[in-house]
Design a protein around this motif. Structure first.
Motif, mmCIF file in Angstrom:
data_model
loop_
_atom_site.group_PDB
_atom_site.id
_atom_site.type_symbol
_atom_site.label_atom_id
_atom_site.label_comp_id
_atom_site.label_asym_id
_atom_site.label_seq_id
_atom_site.Cartn_x
_atom_site.Cartn_y
_atom_site.Cartn_z
ATOM 1 N N TYR A 143 0.803 -1.310 -0.011
ATOM 2 C CA TYR A 143 0.005 -0.058 0.057
ATOM 3 C C TYR A 143 0.959 1.208 -0.174
ATOM 4 N N TRP A 144 1.899 1.446 0.987
ATOM 5 C CA TRP A 144 2.896 2.640 1.046
ATOM 6 C C TRP A 144 3.524 2.594 -0.237
ATOM 7 N N ASN A 145 3.954 1.491 -0.571
ATOM 8 C CA ASN A 145 4.560 1.418 -1.844
ATOM 9 C C ASN A 145 4.021 1.855 -3.054
ATOM 10 N N PHE A 146 2.685 1.555 -3.277
ATOM 11 C CA PHE A 146 1.859 2.048 -4.200
ATOM 12 C C PHE A 146 1.510 3.643 -4.235
ATOM 13 N N LEU A 147 1.262 4.121 -3.321
ATOM 14 C CA LEU A 147 1.290 5.327 -3.102
ATOM 15 C C LEU A 147 2.409 6.255 -3.220
ATOM 16 N N ASP A 148 3.399 5.794 -2.835
ATOM 17 C CA ASP A 148 4.871 6.245 -3.386
ATOM 18 C C ASP A 148 5.182 6.304 -4.703
ATOM 19 N N LYS A 149 4.868 5.310 -5.363
ATOM 20 C CA LYS A 149 5.056 4.870 -6.645
ATOM 21 C C LYS A 149 4.387 5.746 -7.742
ATOM 22 N N HIS A 150 3.054 6.049 -7.076
ATOM 23 C CA HIS A 150 2.145 6.757 -8.159
ATOM 24 C C HIS A 150 1.624 8.107 -7.522
ATOM 25 N N ARG A 151 2.763 8.698 -6.861
ATOM 26 C CA ARG A 151 2.389 10.087 -6.162
ATOM 27 C C ARG A 151 2.217 10.997 -6.910
ATOM 28 N N LYS A 152 2.747 11.088 -8.124
ATOM 29 C CA LYS A 152 2.421 12.366 -9.266
ATOM 30 C C LYS A 152 1.220 12.171 -9.798
ATOM 31 N N ARG A 153 0.756 10.920 -10.065
ATOM 32 C CA ARG A 153 -0.724 10.603 -10.622
ATOM 33 C C ARG A 153 -1.822 11.191 -9.562
ATOM 34 N N PHE A 154 -1.681 10.899 -8.259
ATOM 35 C CA PHE A 154 -2.634 10.859 -7.251
ATOM 36 C C PHE A 154 -2.577 11.815 -6.358
ATOM 37 N N VAL A 155 -1.399 12.534 -6.220
ATOM 38 C CA VAL A 155 -1.393 13.411 -4.992
ATOM 39 C C VAL A 155 -2.254 14.523 -5.039
ATOM 40 N N ALA A 156 -2.601 15.055 -6.289
ATOM 41 C CA ALA A 156 -3.644 16.010 -6.276
ATOM 42 C C ALA A 156 -5.245 15.660 -6.230
ATOM 43 N N ASN A 157 -5.349 14.229 -6.171
ATOM 44 C CA ASN A 157 -6.981 13.709 -5.965
ATOM 45 C C ASN A 157 -7.468 14.191 -4.859
ATOM 46 N N VAL A 158 -8.503 14.920 -4.693
ATOM 47 C CA VAL A 158 -8.924 15.333 -3.421
ATOM 48 C C VAL A 158 -9.334 14.168 -2.684
ATOM 49 N N ARG A 159 -10.010 13.055 -3.390
ATOM 50 C CA ARG A 159 -10.497 11.778 -2.558
ATOM 51 C C ARG A 159 -9.283 11.167 -1.823
ATOM 52 N N MET A 160 -8.032 11.422 -2.138
ATOM 53 C CA MET A 160 -6.794 10.930 -1.689
ATOM 54 C C MET A 160 -6.110 11.929 -0.787
ATOM 55 N N LYS A 161 -6.825 12.800 -0.631
ATOM 56 C CA LYS A 161 -5.765 13.932 0.043
ATOM 57 C C LYS A 161 -5.265 13.232 1.666
ATOM 58 N N ASN A 162 -6.146 12.807 2.584
ATOM 59 C CA ASN A 162 -5.587 11.966 3.678
ATOM 60 C C ASN A 162 -4.818 11.020 3.549
ATOM 61 N N GLN A 163 -4.588 10.183 2.577
ATOM 62 C CA GLN A 163 -3.797 9.200 2.323
ATOM 63 C C GLN A 163 -2.423 9.798 1.967
ATOM 64 N N TYR A 164 -2.316 10.788 1.220
ATOM 65 C CA TYR A 164 -0.910 11.479 0.875
ATOM 66 C C TYR A 164 -0.334 12.295 2.128
ATOM 67 N N ALA A 165 -1.294 12.770 2.864
ATOM 68 C CA ALA A 165 -1.015 13.311 4.185
ATOM 69 C C ALA A 165 -0.324 12.490 5.077
ATOM 70 N N ASN A 166 -0.639 11.028 5.354
ATOM 71 C CA ASN A 166 -0.160 10.087 5.909
ATOM 72 C C ASN A 166 1.183 9.488 5.486
ATOM 73 N N LEU A 167 1.146 9.563 4.092
ATOM 74 C CA LEU A 167 2.361 9.215 3.275
ATOM 75 C C LEU A 167 3.521 10.281 3.632
ATOM 76 N N ALA A 168 3.133 11.332 3.585
ATOM 77 C CA ALA A 168 4.127 12.384 3.804
ATOM 78 C C ALA A 168 4.659 12.471 5.075
ATOM 79 N N ARG A 169 4.167 11.743 6.167
ATOM 80 C CA ARG A 169 4.876 11.587 7.569
ATOM 81 C C ARG A 169 5.985 10.490 7.418
#
Length: 515
Positions: free
Chosen positions: A468-494
């Protein structure tokens, strides 16, 4: 037992040859509009290509063949002449298009009639027949292809919720006399996310459908001819007639629908069916009609609104929506792979041999029953494949292989689109990405598993969480601006750079170990 047409007494002067495909088992379909029992002839075909173009679960093969043979007898009981081609006949060409052409030469009909197929591959083969058939619209569905095309033209990016509301207005289902949704809301999904506790309510069993003589004969044939196909054949009890399907519907509405809403996203060890209807097979083979299924549900006045709405949304919303997307986007839709996922299906998807308890449980259900309920398909089987990076079309092919209810127009948008996000957001606006914590929250699997859903690093880390964390990291550029994934990327940033490097290495090790 009724028998198919006696080939020693060929019918003369066949006016219309009415072709009935294996997933069109409706005696009142548009194929029979204007049918004259004295002059018209029904053609049904069992062909080896349809059982072997992909590996298929033996229960899936048996379900289709037994349903087709029972439907043949239903037609004969109605006084309709049937030319039935068995799979083991010596002169069977093995392909339905050559069998249609052979029947056209043999009976010389003035017209060949068929309802529009649900599978693009089949439709293309029909178009190449020397004598092109008349293709009639499929009245089984509540939204025709033309209606959906008009809807899509009005909405630059069609989404389920908009379509579902339009279907509610069209059908009047769960609408009050003022044209408003019953209960004041269109969607009660927020109420449908309960999980089972340690003391869970009892689950009524599905009614059994013991094999009769026809089904028993099919089971013997499948056991002998398809011994190398995947899955188990023993314990076959699927509804192979409309009468059996209606009995399944009645039992669901009376016994399981009242709790379906609350627990539709839950999982429990040792339970393959829970409160789900398990009516997708009869619906997809047209043994049941969507409108009658929803109307039967609405007649039970004791069912909570959240259950009624959730079930209605599945039938008149999601099911019709994915069919519309399929026919709007094919054939190029099958090639979609937005996330550039290139790994093959993990080998254990065919065997269930894995230490991951949730996957072993869900795959075990597919092997034993040729079935897994929708949350297992999406948030266990599909989730792991997406996080791992499996080719979306391979996931679809596995789905078609292992589930008794799978047909192409349903499976492809559900797997490639919703489950794998391979279409880049046509079916869903975000990928269904989650860690092992989701599975822990919605099931008891993690209590019996050697992996810890809270850990992403280490020998006891849950592979879902690592991936899961690898997926978010790998596809960060594609999904980081997706408003429905805001919390997920906030957690990844930690997570710091060192931890992410370790996660990447561990994710690569998981991929190497399972593919």
């Amino acid at each position: 037992m009724s028998l198919p047409l006696d080939r020693s007494s060929e019918p003369e002067d066949v006016r219309h040859l009415v072709v009935v495909l294996g997933d069109q088992l409706d005696a009142d379909s548009t194929a029979f509009n204007g049918f004259d029992p004295a002059r018209d002839l029904v053609l049904q075909m069992e062909v080896i290509e349809e059982t072997s173009y992909i590996p298929q679960h033996r229960k899936r093969i048996a379900y289709f063949l037994a349903s087709m043979r029972h439907f043949r007898d239903e037609l004969i009981a109605r006084g309709r002449r049937v030319h039935y081609v068995h799979i083991d006949e010596q002169d069977n060409t093995g392909r339905f298009e050559t069998e249609i052409a052979r029947a056209q030469r043999r009976f010389r009909p003035s017209r060949t009639i068929v309802v529009e197929p649900g599978d693009w591959r089949v439709a293309e083969k029909l178009r190449r027949l020397p004598q092109m058939p008349e293709i009639r619209s499929d009245s089984h569905f509540l939204c025709s292809r033309e209606e959906f095309a008009a809807f899509a033209a009005q909405h630059h990016r069609p989404v389920l919720e908009t379509f579902y509301r339009a279907m509610r207005r069209k059908t009047g289902l769960l609408m009050d006399i003022a044209g408003r949704p019953v209960g004041g809301a269109w969607n009660f999904d927020a109420e449908n996310r309960k999980s089972f506790g340690r003391t869970s309510p009892s689950i009524p069993p599905r009614p059994a459908c013991p094999p009769d003589a026809i089904t028993t004969e099919v089971l013997r044939l499948v056991a002998a001819r398809f011994a190398d196909s995947p899955g188990k054949l023993d314990g076959f009890d699927l509804p192979v007639t409309r009468t059996q399907a209606l009995a399944q519907l009645d039992a669901f509405v009376a016994e399981r629908l009242p709790r379906f809403g609350d627990y539709q996203d839950a999982m429990r060890s040792g339970e393959a069916f829970l409160y789900h209807s398990v009516l997708s097979g009869p619906l997809n083979l047209h043994q049941l009609r969507p409108l009658e299924v929803v109307q039967a549900a609405l007649q039970n006045t004791t069912v909570p609104l959240n259950a009624l709405e959730g079930f209605t949304r599945q039938i008149i919303g999601w099911r019709e929506f994915v069919r519309g997307i399929y026919w709007q986007r094919m054939p190029h839709y099958a090639e979609a792979n937005t996330l550039d996922a290139e790994l093959p299906m993990p080998k254990f998807y065919w065997t269930g041999e894995t230490d991951m308890r949730c996957l072993a449980e869900a795959i075990g259900h597919t092997i034993d029953y040729a079935y897994a309920h929708h949350i297992e398909r999406l948030m266990v089987l599909g989730l792991f494949a997406m996080l791992l990076g499996v080719r979306p079309y391979d996931v679809h092919r596995w789905h078609m292989s292992m589930f008794w209810d799978a047909v192409d127009w349903v499976s492809l948008p559900n797997t490639l689109g919703m489950s794998q996000h391979g279409d880049g957001g046509i079916v869903g606006t975000k990928p269904y990405a989650a860690s092992g914590n989701y599975i822990h929250r919605m099931s008891d699997h993690c209590r019996h598993c050697r992996f810890d859903p809270k850990k992403s690093i280490g020998e006891d880390a849950c592979p879902f969480t690592t991936l899961y964390w690898n997926f978010l990291d790998k596809h960060r550029k594609r999904f980081v601006a997706n408003v429905r994934m805001k919390n997920q990327y906030a957690n990844l940033a930690r997570k710091d750079a060192g931890e992410l490097r370790t996660i990447r290495r561990q994710a690569a090790g998981i991929a190497e170990a399972v593919t």
